[in-house]
Design a protein around this motif. Sequence first.
Motif, mmCIF file in Angstrom:
data_model
loop_
_atom_site.group_PDB
_atom_site.id
_atom_site.type_symbol
_atom_site.label_atom_id
_atom_site.label_comp_id
_atom_site.label_asym_id
_atom_site.label_seq_id
_atom_site.Cartn_x
_atom_site.Cartn_y
_atom_site.Cartn_z
ATOM 1 N N PRO A 20 -7.180 16.621 -15.229
ATOM 2 C CA PRO A 20 -6.664 14.922 -15.180
ATOM 3 C C PRO A 20 -5.491 14.624 -14.565
ATOM 4 O O PRO A 20 -5.163 13.553 -13.826
ATOM 5 N N LEU A 21 -4.458 15.669 -14.382
ATOM 6 C CA LEU A 21 -3.304 15.273 -13.847
ATOM 7 C C LEU A 21 -3.384 15.316 -12.260
ATOM 8 O O LEU A 21 -2.795 14.561 -11.721
ATOM 9 N N GLU A 310 0.234 20.941 -4.818
ATOM 10 C CA GLU A 310 0.626 21.796 -5.868
ATOM 11 C C GLU A 310 1.880 21.727 -6.576
ATOM 12 O O GLU A 310 2.382 21.524 -7.455
ATOM 13 N N ARG A 311 3.018 21.396 -5.473
ATOM 14 C CA ARG A 311 4.503 21.298 -5.577
ATOM 15 C C ARG A 311 4.575 19.781 -6.219
ATOM 16 O O ARG A 311 5.447 19.843 -7.102
ATOM 17 N N LEU A 312 3.813 18.849 -5.906
ATOM 18 C CA LEU A 312 3.882 17.530 -6.685
ATOM 19 C C LEU A 312 3.339 17.817 -8.162
ATOM 20 O O LEU A 312 4.340 16.979 -8.961
ATOM 21 N N ILE A 313 2.376 18.334 -8.408
ATOM 22 C CA ILE A 313 2.155 18.774 -9.859
ATOM 23 C C ILE A 313 3.159 19.353 -10.448
ATOM 24 O O ILE A 313 3.408 19.085 -11.637
ATOM 25 N N LEU A 314 3.750 20.405 -9.858
ATOM 26 C CA LEU A 314 4.662 21.290 -10.545
ATOM 27 C C LEU A 314 6.023 20.426 -10.719
ATOM 28 O O LEU A 314 6.601 20.472 -11.655
ATOM 29 N N GLN A 323 1.858 12.441 -18.506
ATOM 30 C CA GLN A 323 0.977 11.523 -19.198
ATOM 31 C C GLN A 323 -0.211 11.081 -18.470
ATOM 32 O O GLN A 323 -0.033 10.560 -17.237
ATOM 33 N N VAL A 324 -1.356 11.308 -18.853
ATOM 34 C CA VAL A 324 -2.720 10.858 -18.156
ATOM 35 C C VAL A 324 -3.723 10.000 -18.892
ATOM 36 O O VAL A 324 -3.483 10.121 -20.308
#
Length: 423
Positions: A20-21, A310-314, A323-324
């Motif tokens: 979801p994120l 990946e870095r954005l998610i981290l 929050q999603v």
Amino acid sequence: MEKIIQAVRGMSDCLPEECPLWRKVEDVIKNIIGTYGYSEVRIPIVERTHLFRRAIGEVTDVVEKEMYSFRDLNSENLTLRPEGTAGCVRAAIENSLLYNQEQRLWYIGPMFRYERPQKGRYRQFHQFGVEVFGLNGPNIDAELIMISAHIWRELGIDKHVRLEVNSIGSLEVRKKHRIALVSYFKRHVDMLDEDCKRRLHTNPLRIFDTKNTDVQKILGDAPCLSEYLDEGSKQHLIGLCKFLDAAGIAYTVNERLVRGLNYYNRTVFEWITDTLGSQGTLCGGGRYDNLVEQLGGKSTCAVGFAMGLERLILMLKKLELTQVCPSVDVYIVTIGEDSMVVSMQLAVQLRKELPALRIMNHFSGGSFKKQLKRADKVGATIALILGEEEIKKETVVVKDLINGAQNIYSQSEVAKYLAKLSR
């Protein structure tokens, strides 16, 4: 017993609780780029190895040490794409997208590099990339930076990133600078480590990327590329800065900023964060006006950028911005032997009348309490309850899982009630 097969090192699964994120980030990016009028392009994951050797450069780290290359059954040398620009240029040339026209394109997907896996750096990673062809002014360079700044604002991380820009000039400028740079580093060769000595004879600009603190001590006095810039490159950088000032985007001109791929010229830029340690570059790009011709097309100016997902998610996790929206709106609870068939009929009816409603049927049995716990776990805000009494009367109990209130509606009218809630 055979050993359990595991994922390839540096290539990770994205599990249901993480997806979801990822979807949120991807949706934000796609929605924003759509508002700027850019068009999606989907390019192959596998390309001929020669494409990347010609585009990126034979003596770059990517080509020398990091590409996943192999020979297929037809004895062709193929490579899993390590970046997206070369493939996008190839596609634009091959499909005649560039002749007497401009193109503003974007893509998203996995890339592959053989590197030592660590947080924020993986062997399979995902990038969002934008490539623009046929526009040569600093205004389009500025728009790409504005797009990335728009994404940071929407994700809520704009206060945690900073922008650095530079001009690396033309090929002729870099040749002159390279001669001066090699001469300087040769005078300090005893201070260079083995990797920098190798780069001295292949790509001396890359010495500025060293993490070796001893080498960093001599970089401050090295010849600066800005001293060799031609007037056209200087004016282009001045123009870019004017557009950024007008847009209210803060930046620093970093005269030591270079990019790791050989095809760049003039504008280069990076968005950097301090929240991820050494893997602080979130996004980077610049102009590559010679690449189309270098790959066999007609001379075409171009500019682009790529950001690592990946870095954005981290970063979002580090800043607790995860929050999603839940994946389920309505959970259908069933009690009694005949209720399952009716519950599935009700779900079909509701999906027809309310296509956007996310509905999950409970299939695994259990008590009323257990089913409501499951509804809560999947994030549902409404439970529809069907028992023997409701089956007889053709009604359904609608339970608000937020405040606990519940009402009874006929099965034919429950869609109208749910429609009001979703407005």
